[in-house]
Design an enzyme around this catalytic site. Structure first.
Site, PDB file in Angstrom:
ATOM      1  CE  LYS A   1      33.641  45.143  50.207  1.00  0.00           C
ATOM      2  NZ  LYS A   1      32.695  43.924  49.613  1.00  0.00           N
ATOM      3  CG  HIS A   2      38.489  37.180  51.098  1.00  0.00           C
ATOM      4  ND1 HIS A   2      37.533  36.400  51.479  1.00  0.00           N
ATOM      5  CD2 HIS A   2      39.457  36.801  50.466  1.00  0.00           C
ATOM      6  CE1 HIS A   2      37.956  35.054  51.110  1.00  0.00           C
ATOM      7  NE2 HIS A   2      39.091  35.341  50.526  1.00  0.00           N
TER       8      HIS A   2
END
Length: 318
Positions: A174-175
């Site tokens: 998850k960026h």
């Protein structure tokens, strides 16, 4: 085991609905389980087919271990066999994280959503070892890395991403976006699925359609119909439609970021997330849990507007 190439579309991160007394320090069993079941069925019914739980808005930081177990049990049961569920298990140390992860996998979670301990900053070597230890303890369990620089006291480097991609269990991250998004996406070249936030998905997917096949959204419990529309457009490579929906999604999200950026927002992200969900109106979110109970009035006003905009998008796309 689900792999990086299996992930596609919007990965929906759901909040944890709270009971009316949840803001009290002496409250127990604060998860509103009937509302949790209704939320999950609503989100899936509007087209979201992969879920994650108990990140920041899901209050991994404020649930007891027992509440986390109850919540994930409920989400897994409500989602059914056809919807993968990645359960958030972040704690302040490796052993507690593994203990929680083992229990939630036994309860039926497809995989785990794993942030690193927040007490001290961790360098690349420590980050890679942390995820290797979890993978060794839980072989064959898919892991989604939680890369949030303000929350975890630093950014995961492209070099660390390349090493994480060598761990078979680490399938995604998850960026939070920014200039590093494309760099990190290219560095792992599909071996690990780098997930942009939904408003950032269209531009990077248009540039790298075979690498950016999935995104994450913390707004699926606000406007799942809008998120499903974005998914259809991006995966169908209907770039004109994807640009249009992406612009609407960015418009809805914008007021939530106090001061215009992530660094200011993250200090009150749990509280502001609750305000947003409350005013979107899709889920009866309930109060926050201690100690994260108040936020500055100006920040709250932005999240109220954010919730209202998401409600408008749900009506528009629903």
């Amino acid at each position: 085991m689900i792999t990086a190439t299996d992930l596609a579309g919007v990965i929906g991160i759901v909040p944890t609905p709270a009971t009316p007394d949840a803001e009290r320090w002496d409250a127990e069993h604060t998860v509103n389980l009937p509302e949790t079941e209704r939320m999950v069925r609503t989100v899936i019914g509007d087209g979201i087919t992969t879920l994650m739980t108990t990140g920041t808005f899901g209050e991994c930081a404020t649930l007891t271990a027992g509440e986390l177990q109850e919540f994930v049990d409920c989400v897994v049961a409500a989602a059914g066999d056809g919807v993968p569920v990645f359960a958030g298990i972040t704690t302040l140390n490796t052993r507690d994280t593994i203990h929680r992860g083992r229990a939630l996998v036994q309860a039926g979670a497809t995989g785990l959503f794993v942030g690193r301990p927040m007490w001290l900053a961790m360098d690349d070597a420590a980050i890679v070892r942390y995820y290797r230890d979890i993978a060794e303890a839980l072989p064959g369990v898919p892991l989604v890395v939680y890369d949030n620089p303000p929350a975890f006291k630093g950014k995961i480097s492209a070099e660390a991403y390349e090493r994480l991609a060598d761990i078979p269990e680490v399938i995604a991250a998850k960026h939070t976006g920014g200039p590093a998004l494309e760099r990190d996406l290219v560095a792992v070249a599909g071996r690990l699925c780098v997930l942009p936030n939904a408003p950032d998905w269209y531009p990077v997917a248009r540039e790298h359609p075979d690498l950016a096949r999935a995104c994450w959204s913390g707004a699926v419990a606000c406007a799942p119909a809008a998120m499903a529309a974005l998914e259809t457009a991006v995966l169908g490579r209907d770039w004109d439609r994807a640009e249009e929906v992406s612009r609407r999604v960015g418009w809805a999200e914008a007021p939530m970021f106090a001061g215009g950026g992530l660094a200011e927002f993250v200090n009150y992200s749990i509280q502001l997330g609750h305000v947003r969900f409350q005013h979107a109106g899709l889920v009866d979110i309930g109060p926050c849990r201690p100690p994260y109970l108040e936020a500055p009035a100006g920040y709250v006003a932005g999240s109220v507007e954010c919730g209202r905009r998401w409600a408008a998008l749900q009506r528009e796309f629903g």
